[in-house]
Design an enzyme around this catalytic site. Structure first.
Site, short mmCIF file in Angstrom:
data_model
loop_
_atom_site.label_atom_id
_atom_site.label_comp_id
_atom_site.label_asym_id
_atom_site.label_seq_id
_atom_site.Cartn_x
_atom_site.Cartn_y
_atom_site.Cartn_z
N CYS A 135 68.73 23.54 -59.66
CA CYS A 135 68.54 24.19 -60.97
C CYS A 135 69.38 25.48 -61.08
O CYS A 135 69.01 26.52 -60.54
CB CYS A 135 67.06 24.51 -61.23
SG CYS A 135 66.75 25.00 -62.94
N CYS A 184 71.98 25.52 -69.24
CA CYS A 184 71.64 24.56 -68.19
C CYS A 184 72.77 24.60 -67.17
O CYS A 184 73.91 24.26 -67.49
CB CYS A 184 71.49 23.16 -68.78
SG CYS A 184 71.01 21.97 -67.53
#
Ligand code: PYC
Length: 314
Positions: free
Chosen positions: A238, A88
């Site tokens: 992201c 992530c």
């Protein structure tokens, strides 16, 4: 009473909850084994930390663990409202900000172990964080999928630490006012990919859908909307999605090594991305962003609370 200490931050609007306390019952093992064990044997910890009433659909948890590799400062397993994540980007930026706040690291380079590989993070003196992400690549170019109600949608399948379908086909501008329609559209793409058997390498599920468009701010190069596995949209650009996008641009010869791409999210926050060439057509992405601390506290679990372990999606 069970008590779990945490620190919250957000990276470009997307939250990260770093879990500081060890989770009772988690057996030792490799990070991949512990990621699997978290899902298989301790899933209630994930939902207790990430889901309502303490968390939300957007919350990404980061379970802080001792490093696996001798030169690393920490290891981490990321999770969200429905499961675990391989890597992530925004979460690693939040983790680095949190480790700095705790006085465990200072400006400089730090290696962090994740279940999909060790990443290098650089904390800059001005607070920005650069992540040298795992090697990323495009697996399939401009795959066509029939999406009920929307016709044929084309996009690339790419890996950036998670699996992405990346498309420029969008029925609406990527504006926050359209988040509900964009969520429904990208969720329909995800379902259509699964029904059509379109998957990542080795049959991996494509659980992130990324739409790309021109930026609203002329200072940036592109804008995205990213649907996460739990059907929340990423408030940040992201990090793993930007890594996957860099791999696609590199494969198309549309971005040169070292050239910086400024990606804005659907809420207007920005990550910068660039790459160096890797082995076998892969790229080594570098993602830069910033996190801000937002809370520090202790999660409490009362034995007689019927929703103590989180409200799981049906
Ligand atoms: O920044 O890589 C990322 C990410 C994945 C899911 C939510 N954010």
């Amino acid at each position: 009473m069970i008590e779990i200490d945490y620190i919250d931050s957000h990276s470009g609007g997307e939250p990260t909850r770093v879990v500081l306390s060890p989770l009772p019952g988690m057996a030792p093992g490799t990070l991949q084994q512990r990621r699997a064990a978290l899902l298989r044997d301790h899933d209630r910890w994930r939902s207790m930390i990430a889901c309502e009433p303490r968390g939300s659909d957007t919350m990404v948890g980061a379970l802080l663990l001792p490093p696996e590799q001798p030169d690393s400062v920490a290891a981490v397993i990321f999770f969200n409202n429905v499961g675990t994540l391989g890597m992530c980007g925004h979460g690693t930026i939040g983790l680095v900000r949190t480790l700095a706040h705790l006085g465990r690291i200072g400006p400089g380079r730090h290696a962090i172990d994740t279940p999909v590989g060790t990443v290098s993070a650089q904390l800059h003196a001005d607070g920005r964080v650069s992540i040298d992400n795992v090697a990323s690549h495009r697996s399939q170019r401009q795959v066509a999928v029939e999406v009920p109600g929307h016709g044929t949608v084309r996009g690339d399948v790419a890996w950036g630490g998670n699996w992405f379908f990346i498309s420029s086909d969008t029925p609406l501008p990527l504006r926050l006012t359209h988040w509900r329609e964009l969520t429904r559209y990208t969720a329909a793409i995800r379902d259509a990919l699964a029904s059509a058997g379109i998957r990542g390498d080795a049959g991996a599920e494509i659980d992130h859908i990324e739409l790309n468009a021109a930026p609203l701010d002329a200072a940036n190069d592109a804008r995205n909307f990213v649907l996460c596995p739990g059907l929340a949209y990423d408030r940040s650009p992201c990090g793993t999605g930007l890594s996957a996008k860099l791999a696609c641009l590199a494969a198309d010869g549309a971005l040169a090594a070292g050239q910086v791409l400024r990606m804005e999210s659907v809420i207007g926050s920005v990550f910068e991305g660039s790459f160096t060439p890797g082995d076998a057509g892969r790229v080594l992405p570098r993602i830069t962003g910033r996190a801000h601390l937002s809370a520090q506290g202790r999660l409490l679990v009362e034995a007689d609370d019927p929703f103590a372990w989180g409200i799981a999606a049906p």
